[in-house]
Design an enzyme around this catalytic site. Sequence first.
Site: not given
Ligand code: FAD
Length: 287
Positions: A18, A49-50, A110-111, A125, A212
């Site tokens: 990454e 990353t984004y 995303g956050d 997501a 870090q």
């Molecule tokens: P989701 O899969 O949507 O999950 C988020 C929360 O919602 C979880 O608690 C999950 O249990 C809950 N949830 C999911 N689906 C449902 C549903 N249907 N009903 C109820 N609850 C649900 N962030 C960036 O800004 N840029 C990046 O490039 C980036 N790269 C990343 C790469 C990796 C490998 C990882 C692990 C994280 C990365 N992140 C990045 C961070 C990520 O955006 C955050 O962790 C964010 O808080 C959650 O994203 P997610 O896609 O996992 O969310």
Amino acid sequence: MKIKEIIENSNRAVLSFEVFPPKKDSPIESVYSKLEEICAIKPDFISVTYGAGGSGADNRTCEIASKIKNDLGVESVAHLTCVNSTKADIDSILDEFKAHNIENILALRGDYVEGVEPKREFVYASDLCSYIKARGDFDVAGACYPEVHLEAGDEVEDVLNLRKKVDAGAEHLISQLFFDNSVFYRFVERTRIAGINVPIEAGIMPVTNKKQIERMVSMCGASLPAKFAKIMQKYDTKPDALRDAGIAYAIEQIVDLLANGVDGIHLYTMNNPYVARKISEAVVSLL
Ligand code: FAD
């Protein structure tokens, strides 16, 4: 090539990296020499990353992912977050990816960013996964959390939500970083019980400086095994020793993961070619 095909054709654990784009005020070329060195290691693919809070227009992910794939000859994956984007924003980013020959996307929620009102057209997501899959052009990956996502109620809820993401089209998963392999093994067991059968890459972060680690742990909640904390403490004031110890720790984690049949290793390189090369050289014959 689609990552799904790379995984299926490789017949061994995959090794991916990454990287992140330069900050908005730095010229894009500022990362090119590092990218050249990182690509020369020839991992199976590199993800880009984004920017947190990204809405597309200010994002350099596409440019870097295109450079990696089209100029430096390594397959790339573009990360894409959706919480601050409308469907129209996502459509135009997907068009841009397609125009740059990018075939693979890590679909993320995303956050939430303080002071930025989420667009609410995508909530999870999984919404983005199904939206991208409906277009038919891209391989889609998803993120997963061996130590449970910080907002999830518990591990059962989190894994059931992960199942929704896979059902929505995530074809493989990349894990959040962790320092204790037993946490990852228990997580993989939970996913398989929940009927999640896609490949899961283990996210490994070689820790090379103290700042870090403090930042990453506060952001993602990774727990620190006593053995790891001792290393950090002992080499606290010796940057080269800390870097070497961090590399050694990551290699030990990877050897154990490979011996236990992990699907792949995703190395958070922090754009550091030295660290990426040292670790790759140590584990490439074990994949
Ligand atoms: P989701 O899969 O949507 O999950 C988020 C929360 O919602 C979880 O608690 C999950 O249990 C809950 N949830 C999911 N689906 C449902 C549903 N249907 N009903 C109820 N609850 C649900 N962030 C960036 O800004 N840029 C990046 O490039 C980036 N790269 C990343 C790469 C990796 C490998 C990882 C692990 C994280 C990365 N992140 C990045 C961070 C990520 O955006 C955050 O962790 C964010 O808080 C959650 O994203 P997610 O896609 O996992 O969310």
